[in-house]
Structure formats: C-alpha cells, structure tokens
Motif scaffolding. Structure first.
Motif, PDB file in Angstrom:
ATOM      1  N   VAL A  24      42.319  14.423   5.843  1.00 26.10           N
ATOM      2  CA  VAL A  24      43.111  13.327   5.270  1.00 26.10           C
ATOM      3  C   VAL A  24      44.254  12.950   6.188  1.00 26.10           C
ATOM      4  N   HIS A  25      44.858  13.961   6.814  1.00 23.43           N
ATOM      5  CA  HIS A  25      46.002  13.701   7.685  1.00 23.43           C
ATOM      6  C   HIS A  25      45.594  13.496   9.136  1.00 23.43           C
ATOM      7  N   ASP A  26      44.277  13.425   9.370  1.00 21.03           N
ATOM      8  CA  ASP A  26      43.715  13.087  10.675  1.00 21.03           C
ATOM      9  C   ASP A  26      44.160  14.057  11.768  1.00 21.03           C
ATOM     10  N   TYR A  27      44.181  15.367  11.437  1.00 21.39           N
ATOM     11  CA  TYR A  27      44.514  16.349  12.448  1.00 21.39           C
ATOM     12  C   TYR A  27      43.370  16.446  13.466  1.00 21.39           C
ATOM     13  N   PRO A  28      43.670  16.485  14.749  1.00 21.86           N
ATOM     14  CA  PRO A  28      42.629  16.358  15.786  1.00 21.86           C
ATOM     15  C   PRO A  28      41.722  17.575  15.928  1.00 21.86           C
ATOM     16  N   HIS A  29      42.139  18.758  15.425  1.00 16.86           N
ATOM     17  CA  HIS A  29      41.367  19.967  15.703  1.00 16.86           C
ATOM     18  C   HIS A  29      40.195  20.171  14.747  1.00 16.86           C
ATOM     19  N   VAL A  30      39.985  19.297  13.788  1.00 16.26           N
ATOM     20  CA  VAL A  30      38.859  19.429  12.861  1.00 16.26           C
ATOM     21  C   VAL A  30      37.553  19.099  13.584  1.00 16.26           C
ATOM     22  N   LYS A  31      36.540  19.944  13.416  1.00 20.53           N
ATOM     23  CA  LYS A  31      35.256  19.713  14.058  1.00 20.53           C
ATOM     24  C   LYS A  31      34.603  18.447  13.515  1.00 20.53           C
ATOM     25  N   PRO A  32      33.904  17.679  14.376  1.00 18.29           N
ATOM     26  CA  PRO A  32      33.311  16.408  13.943  1.00 18.29           C
ATOM     27  C   PRO A  32      32.391  16.548  12.734  1.00 18.29           C
ATOM     28  N   GLU A  33      31.557  17.592  12.722  1.00 24.46           N
ATOM     29  CA  GLU A  33      30.630  17.747  11.601  1.00 24.46           C
ATOM     30  C   GLU A  33      31.370  18.055  10.294  1.00 24.46           C
ATOM     31  N   MET A  34      32.477  18.822  10.397  1.00 26.71           N
ATOM     32  CA  MET A  34      33.271  19.121   9.209  1.00 26.71           C
ATOM     33  C   MET A  34      34.012  17.876   8.733  1.00 26.71           C
ATOM     34  N   ARG A  35      34.511  17.079   9.686  1.00 28.42           N
ATOM     35  CA  ARG A  35      35.207  15.839   9.327  1.00 28.42           C
ATOM     36  C   ARG A  35      34.246  14.897   8.586  1.00 28.42           C
ATOM     37  N   GLN A  36      33.007  14.811   9.084  1.00 28.93           N
ATOM     38  CA  GLN A  36      32.028  13.933   8.440  1.00 28.93           C
ATOM     39  C   GLN A  36      31.702  14.426   7.035  1.00 28.93           C
ATOM     40  N   ARG A  37      31.572  15.716   6.888  1.00 31.74           N
ATOM     41  CA  ARG A  37      31.259  16.306   5.576  1.00 31.74           C
ATOM     42  C   ARG A  37      32.348  16.007   4.555  1.00 31.74           C
ATOM     43  N   VAL A  38      33.586  16.169   4.965  1.00 30.75           N
ATOM     44  CA  VAL A  38      34.708  15.900   4.060  1.00 30.75           C
ATOM     45  C   VAL A  38      34.814  14.412   3.776  1.00 30.75           C
ATOM     46  N   GLN A  39      34.617  13.575   4.792  1.00 31.51           N
ATOM     47  CA  GLN A  39      34.724  12.135   4.584  1.00 31.51           C
ATOM     48  C   GLN A  39      33.653  11.643   3.617  1.00 31.51           C
ATOM     49  N   GLU A  40      32.465  12.216   3.701  1.00 33.62           N
ATOM     50  CA  GLU A  40      31.407  11.832   2.761  1.00 33.62           C
ATOM     51  C   GLU A  40      31.797  12.199   1.326  1.00 33.62           C
ATOM     52  N   ALA A  41      32.456  13.337   1.170  1.00 32.41           N
ATOM     53  CA  ALA A  41      32.917  13.740  -0.167  1.00 32.41           C
ATOM     54  C   ALA A  41      34.022  12.803  -0.660  1.00 32.41           C
ATOM     55  N   ILE A  42      34.928  12.441   0.231  1.00 32.59           N
ATOM     56  CA  ILE A  42      35.998  11.505  -0.119  1.00 32.59           C
ATOM     57  C   ILE A  42      35.412  10.174  -0.582  1.00 32.59           C
ATOM     58  N   ASP A  43      34.435   9.678   0.177  1.00 33.51           N
ATOM     59  CA  ASP A  43      33.818   8.397  -0.165  1.00 33.51           C
ATOM     60  C   ASP A  43      33.051   8.485  -1.477  1.00 33.51           C
ATOM     61  N   ALA A  44      32.333   9.599  -1.688  1.00 33.19           N
ATOM     62  CA  ALA A  44      31.519   9.748  -2.894  1.00 33.19           C
ATOM     63  C   ALA A  44      32.390   9.830  -4.147  1.00 33.19           C
ATOM     64  N   LEU A  45      33.514  10.500  -4.056  1.00 31.18           N
ATOM     65  CA  LEU A  45      34.370  10.690  -5.223  1.00 31.18           C
ATOM     66  C   LEU A  45      35.417   9.593  -5.386  1.00 31.18           C
ATOM     67  N   GLY A  46      35.615   8.785  -4.313  1.00 28.10           N
ATOM     68  CA  GLY A  46      36.643   7.751  -4.383  1.00 28.10           C
ATOM     69  C   GLY A  46      38.046   8.321  -4.341  1.00 28.10           C
ATOM     70  N   TYR A  47      38.228   9.397  -3.579  1.00 25.92           N
ATOM     71  CA  TYR A  47      39.540  10.043  -3.499  1.00 25.92           C
ATOM     72  C   TYR A  47      40.549   9.164  -2.777  1.00 25.92           C
ATOM     73  N   ARG A  48      41.748   9.069  -3.341  1.00 25.81           N
ATOM     74  CA  ARG A  48      42.861   8.367  -2.705  1.00 25.81           C
ATOM     75  C   ARG A  48      44.052   9.305  -2.640  1.00 25.81           C
ATOM     76  N   PRO A  49      44.606   9.519  -1.448  1.00 28.50           N
ATOM     77  CA  PRO A  49      45.741  10.447  -1.336  1.00 28.50           C
ATOM     78  C   PRO A  49      46.914  10.004  -2.198  1.00 28.50           C
ATOM     79  N   ASN A  50      47.587  10.953  -2.805  1.00 30.31           N
ATOM     80  CA  ASN A  50      48.802  10.698  -3.573  1.00 30.31           C
ATOM     81  C   ASN A  50      49.959  10.538  -2.600  1.00 30.31           C
ATOM     82  N   VAL A  51      50.555   9.340  -2.596  1.00 24.75           N
ATOM     83  CA  VAL A  51      51.589   9.048  -1.601  1.00 24.75           C
ATOM     84  C   VAL A  51      52.776   9.977  -1.741  1.00 24.75           C
TER      85      VAL A  51
END
Length: 343
Positions: A24-51
């Motif tokens: 969510v905070h776009d930290y650079p050290h996250v592995k690409p495959e893990m980033r994709q996995r989390v992003q797919e979950a974010i998209d599927a659930l419609g998660y929006r960060p609490n400001v």
C-alpha cells in the motif's frame, strides 16, 4: 459489507498485514510476485486505505491539494488534469479547491492546509499578498503558480508572461499589423497576469517604433467571452482603427472572433488575432486561433516535483522555476510565409 480492513486483505492474500502495508505504501523491497498477489486482493475486495490511519502510521496522507481561481476556466481545467495525472503516477491523489480569487477563500486554503487532510498544496494565488505568503509556516509545503510577486522563501512555477506577450505581439507586427489592440484591461482585475501581458505588448510596440494611443488598450467588464465581444463591438462602434488583436486569454479570443464575424470582418485578412493559453477553445474555433502556449506538462511536473521534494524533507530556500512557452501558429494569425498582408 462493512469497510474492508488491512487485515481482510492480508487474510484474502494469505500474507501478513506488514506485507500488505508495504505494498500500500509502495515500499520498493517487496518482491514483484508478492506485490501482484496483494494488489489482486486489494482489487478483489475494493480496499481503500484509511487516510487518518495512514497519516498516523507514516506521517503522510498520500494526498495533495490543488487550489485554483476557477475550476471551469479552460486553462485551469487543462492544467489541473495534467497535475492530477502526474500526481497519480507518483502515487498521490489530488484534492481540488476553487477560490474564485476571493481573499477569504485563499486564506482558508493556506490556513486549513494544516488540518491533516493533505501533505502539501499547489496554489495559484490572486488576492493573497506577498507578506502573507512570506509568513507561511513550513509545516505543510506549498508551491505557488501564477505571476504574483512571490517571497524568496516559497517555491514558485510560472512562464515568462512579459516575454510571451512580446513574442506574440512581434508575430502580429511581422504580419504587417501597425495598429494592434490589447484585449483587455478588466474592471476590478486583481490578477497580475493581465499587467504582465500588457507590459510585453507595450515593449514590442516600443521596440518596433509603433506609437499608439491608450484607446488601443480595450476594457472589459469581466473575464467572459461575452464581455470580450462587447469590448470589440464598442471599439468598432467608436470608429477605432485597428488591424490586430492580442487577447489576454482564449476566452477573450473566442469572444472577439464572434464580434468580428457578426460584423463581416475577416480574420486574419482584415484583423489578425492571437489568443493565450492554447486551450481546446483555440484549436477548435473557426478560424483556428493562434495562441500563446504555456508548456502545461512542464508546469504540472515542475510544481508537483518541487512539492514532493518539500514533502520528502527538502528545507532549502524558495526555488523559482520558469517553464517554456511557444506560440501555436494557426489560421487567425498565420506564419509569416503564409501571410499576404502588406507592410
């Protein structure tokens, strides 16, 4: 379904909450495959960060404010879109505010920037004084747009309006114009833009040895195309002899075209015309309008990049950036080689 939480995303993706937070905070050290996995979950659930939670955790909201005089003015609309697009590419969202150039609204922009909603502000002031700007706290960064006098402590991005107006006027003179008018000085105008453009207009005339009476600076009641059309009609009714028009913006250019067309006056054969801002109005008018073209992409990227540097911790003195401009040549004042106007 209630609000989707960080924990819900972590459970769906089968990862830790820390991993989701890193994505969510776009930290650079996250592995690409893990980033994709989390992003797919974010998209599927419609998660929006609490400001609010994000600000507590990181000290930032991921949002910047953009405050302009009029959101429906073609120039500010086009510039705002470019700023929003560049902000999105940098992971930021933009909160729009309209001030209508009112002192109270402009002060509210500067006062309320510390309410925790945004990390910084891009602001086009009109009524705010230089001394007020100089007293700004640095707690929430501000980058200024426009031509107002700016204190040395604040970042500022603009084009050189005097030079641009001088070049536009020189172009009209190169077409054979010797009796151009400036459209227009506006009643109650508190902006600095008109003054700068009129200064460049006068500089070019003086350099060319062209002397004109003050009647060649037309006046308008407001900034609308209707007021521009009325100003041109008044000049024609008064018998003012002019052969070219430098307009303070494209809205004025469209109004002038309407008045000239209604009178059966040919553009550019009888009167050449130059607008300002190179908006869609100029490109799709008939005839298409030659217009001073600020580099809106450079304005947007320069302003946002300066702001993000401040957000990132830069504490140096104010930086003043002048971005490029060109003259977009079209039918209303064609290239010199196309012109058939005698000197």
């Amino acid at each position: 379904m209630g609000r989707v939480r960080l924990a819900d995303v972590a459970a769906y993706a089968g990862v830790s909450m820390k991993t989701v937070s890193n994505v969510v905070h776009d930290y650079p050290h996250v592995k690409p495959e893990m980033r994709q996995r989390v992003q797919e979950a974010i998209d599927a659930l419609g998660y929006r960060p609490n400001v609010t939670a994000r600000r507590l955790a990181t000290g930032r909201t991921g949002m910047v404010a953009l405050a302009v005089p009029e959101i429906d003015h073609p120039y500010f609309s086009e510039l705002s879109r470019r700023i929003a697009e560049h902000a999105a590419s940098r992971g930021y969202r933009v909160l729009m505010e309209q001030t209508l150039s009112e002192p109270g609204a402009e002060r509210a922009v500067l006062r309320d920037r510390e309410e925790g909603l945004v990390d910084g502000v891009i602001f086009h002031p009109v009524s705010t004084t230089q001394s007020e700007l100089a007293r700004l706290s640095r707690d929430v960064p501000v980058v200024l747009l426009g031509e107002a006098a700016i204190p040395l402590t604040v970042d500022h991005v603009m084009i050189d309006n005097v030079a641009a107006a001088r070049e536009a006027t020189e172009h009209l003179l190169s077409l054979g114009a010797r009796r151009p008018v400036f459209l227009a000085a506006v009643e109650g105008d508190v902006t600095v833009s008109t003054d700068r453009r009129l200064e460049g207009f006068q500089d070019a005339l003086q350099a060319a040895g062209v002397r004109l009476p003050s009647s060649h600076v037309l006046t308008a009641s407001d900034f609308s195309p209707q007021a521009s059309s009325e100003a041109v009609n008044r000049a024609l009714d008064a018998g003012l002899d002019f052969d070219a028009i430098l307009c303070r913006d494209d809205q004025f250019a469209v109004g002038a075209l309407s008045a000239l067309h209604a009178r059966g006056i040919s553009v550019p054969d009888e009167i050449a015309l130059v607008g300002w801002d190179d908006t869609a109005l100029s490109r799709f008018a008939y005839p298409a309008i030659t217009s001073v073209s600020p580099d809106k992409a450079a304005l947007a990227t320069s302003a946002l990049d300066l702001l993000l540097e401040r957000i990132g911790g830069f504490h140096g003195p104010g930086r003043h950036v002048i971005t490029p401009h060109t003259l977009a040549i079209r039918e209303s004042a064609p290239a010199v080689t196309e012109a058939a106007r005698p000197l």
